[in-house]
Design an enzyme around this catalytic site. Sequence first.
Site, short mmCIF file in Angstrom:
data_model
loop_
_atom_site.label_atom_id
_atom_site.label_comp_id
_atom_site.label_asym_id
_atom_site.label_seq_id
_atom_site.Cartn_x
_atom_site.Cartn_y
_atom_site.Cartn_z
N LYS A 75 0.77 -1.24 0.00
CA LYS A 75 0.00 0.00 0.00
C LYS A 75 0.81 1.30 0.00
O LYS A 75 0.37 2.31 -0.53
CB LYS A 75 -0.95 -0.01 1.20
N ASP A 122 -8.09 0.23 6.67
CA ASP A 122 -8.19 -1.02 7.41
C ASP A 122 -6.85 -1.33 8.07
O ASP A 122 -6.73 -2.26 8.86
CB ASP A 122 -8.51 -2.16 6.45
C1 LIG Z 1 -3.56 -6.22 1.52
C2 LIG Z 1 -4.54 -5.55 0.64
N1 LIG Z 1 -4.81 -6.10 -0.54
C3 LIG Z 1 -5.69 -5.54 -1.38
C4 LIG Z 1 -6.35 -4.38 -1.04
C5 LIG Z 1 -7.37 -3.82 -1.98
O1 LIG Z 1 -7.00 -2.61 -2.56
P1 LIG Z 1 -8.12 -1.65 -3.11
O2 LIG Z 1 -8.86 -1.06 -1.94
O3 LIG Z 1 -7.40 -0.66 -3.94
O4 LIG Z 1 -9.06 -2.49 -3.93
C6 LIG Z 1 -6.08 -3.76 0.18
C7 LIG Z 1 -6.73 -2.51 0.57
O5 LIG Z 1 -6.57 -2.00 1.65
C8 LIG Z 1 -5.16 -4.37 1.05
O6 LIG Z 1 -4.86 -3.83 2.25
#
Ligand SMILES: Cc1ncc(COP(=O)(O)O)c(C=O)c1O
Length: 402
Positions: A75, A122
């Site tokens: 992220k 989150d």
């Molecule tokens: C570990 C992880 N994977 C995938 C995502 C999904 O990303 P997006 O919100 O851009 O769809 C998040 C989002 O917080 C995440 O923390």
Amino acid sequence: MHEEFKLVSRTHNGSGCDLQFLYPSQVQQIRRFHESFPMYAATPLAHLSQTAKQLGLGDIFVKDESYRFGLNAFKALGGSYAIGNYMAQKLGCEISQITYETLCSPAAKAQLGDLTFITATDGNHGRGVAWAAAQFGQNSVVYMPKGSSQERLNNILAEGAQASITDLNYDDAVRLAAKHAEEHDWILVQDTTLENYTDIPTWIMQGYSTMGLEAFEQLPVKPTHIFLQAGVGSMAGAITGLFAAIYGADRPIITIVEPNKADCIFRTAQANDGRLHFVTGDMDTIMAGLACGEPCSIGWEILSGYADHFISCPDYVAAKGMRILGNPCSTDDRVVSGESGAACVGCVAEIMTNPALAHLKDQLSLDTSSRILFFSTEGDTDRDNYRSIVWDGNYPSSLHNP
Ligand SMILES: Cc1ncc(COP(=O)(O)O)c(C=O)c1O
């Protein structure tokens, strides 16, 4: 709620939205910004050929984002690029002229003074924003939804943020962050498209594209399929857009995966009425990073034009994916993958091995010739939960479910 697999497919007439902001030449510039960070290194692309054979597939590649900047998730690529762009604009420069060193310099601090970046998260995005703000000598405020993990909060506090767990769901925490940004003249760093707020979501998505470019360069062969997990869909949109820009009509088959309890992109694809569809309420999935009820409109535009399939799936697939990646076949590379990171691997493994789901295998064109690219977007960001799933067998697979 009855947990099930749902699939909706789309056919495209070749007229998806403009992908200019994710053209490879543009993404190389974005990667140059990330490369200027002293802690930058391309994350590894794990190869799981024996596991692929075991599942009836041709090959599996997994981009392992647990190594990203020492933060255990992808992220920070988005938050740092958005903050970098914002600071560049305030300094009167192009982002292409800006490096990590410029942003950390006393001259930048003297010109910009104290800035406060605020976000809702989150866990992973907030940690990335707090980390990037701290790198550049700036402040951050982070709100987390009800039920967030204490370990994820502690990681954000450790980056110097003023952070707390609210009693709101994710989307309401975003609204609170936006309100406080407005009231205090802070800068909202969010990949939710609000009225007159598109630059920062676009920059966040562009930041994620560094991960896609690295994977493209590391792959020894062109993948036939890419599976991408989605919360608001910014990450999935960025990677889909980049691969669509690279390969055009010859792009791999792209499938978006979400938990049943937060499947706003699946619902939007299914309704196919030109509007975004939301999920409301608590969204109590173990895939905390995917527990978002309102799609990012910029991400959705790309997914609408270029993604082929959308899946809504039960929580136990994430647990299955975590166990498979932590214990792959033979000498395959091991990947420590958290709930949101492992969702797609678990989903595909279940589809390949559960006879009741054989029709999905056909719909997704998955067979022994399939070469799949996955993104394990986080490591064990909640270690207690990781161990309870991988060691103690919590969230048993469908075979053991009543
Ligand atoms: C570990 C992880 N994977 C995938 C995502 C999904 O990303 P997006 O919100 O851009 O769809 C998040 C989002 O917080 C995440 O923390």
